[in-house]
Design a protein around this motif. Structure first.
Motif, PDB file in Angstrom:
ATOM      1  N   GLY A   1       0.821  -1.207   0.000  1.00  0.00           N
ATOM      2  CA  GLY A   1       0.000   0.000   0.000  1.00  0.00           C
ATOM      3  C   GLY A   1       0.857   1.260   0.000  1.00  0.00           C
ATOM      4  N   PHE A   2       1.937   1.235   0.786  1.00  0.00           N
ATOM      5  CA  PHE A   2       2.872   2.363   0.817  1.00  0.00           C
ATOM      6  C   PHE A   2       3.525   2.545  -0.548  1.00  0.00           C
ATOM      7  N   HIS A   3       3.968   1.453  -1.144  1.00  0.00           N
ATOM      8  CA  HIS A   3       4.599   1.500  -2.462  1.00  0.00           C
ATOM      9  C   HIS A   3       3.639   2.059  -3.509  1.00  0.00           C
ATOM     10  N   MET A   4       2.417   1.580  -3.498  1.00  0.00           N
ATOM     11  CA  MET A   4       1.404   2.043  -4.451  1.00  0.00           C
ATOM     12  C   MET A   4       1.117   3.528  -4.246  1.00  0.00           C
ATOM     13  N   ALA A   5       0.972   3.958  -2.989  1.00  0.00           N
ATOM     14  CA  ALA A   5       0.688   5.367  -2.699  1.00  0.00           C
ATOM     15  C   ALA A   5       1.832   6.262  -3.171  1.00  0.00           C
TER      16      ALA A   5
END
Length: 119
Positions: free
Chosen positions: A53-57
């Motif tokens: 989720g952090f990577h995608m954000a």
């Protein structure tokens, strides 16, 4: 976070560097909040693990594009609205960071033009 008026002298370098640090810290805070919103949203709506989720954000916020394909309607809606928000947020945060630099350059040019006219 006040900048000097055009009739005031250009701020000394230490004062400018302190101002730039404040604006940079504020920009970092805005980036952190934006990435946090994206990470929480992707974790909740797309059922991604925290790191994904952090990577995608981060990828969406910087304009690089999605990494994982969204499968549910909720995830697609969140991803769409987050992408729209990210486009505006990235440009706004960049403007916040560079505002003191641009202001100083324009202020220096204005002061030089004024002193030449007075002579």
């Amino acid at each position: 976070m006040k900048l000097e008026h055009r009739k005031q002298k250009v701020a000394p370098l230490p004062q400018f560097l302190l101002r730039q640090a404040r604006f940079g810290l504020f920009a970092f805070l805005l980036i952190s909040i934006s990435v946090g919103i994206g990470t929480l949203g992707y974790h909740h709506f797309a059922n991604l693990v925290w790191l994904d989720g952090f990577h995608m954000a981060c990828m969406i916020l910087t304009g690089m594009g999605p990494v994982v394909e969204m499968t549910t309607e909720q995830a697609k809606l969140f991803s769409s609205f987050y992408a729209l928000y990210s486009g505006v947020a990235f440009l706004s945060i960049t403007a916040v960071f560079f505002a003191p630099i641009v202001h100083r350059l324009l202020h220096i040019l204005h002061v030089e033009a004024t002193t030449e006219k007075e002579n």
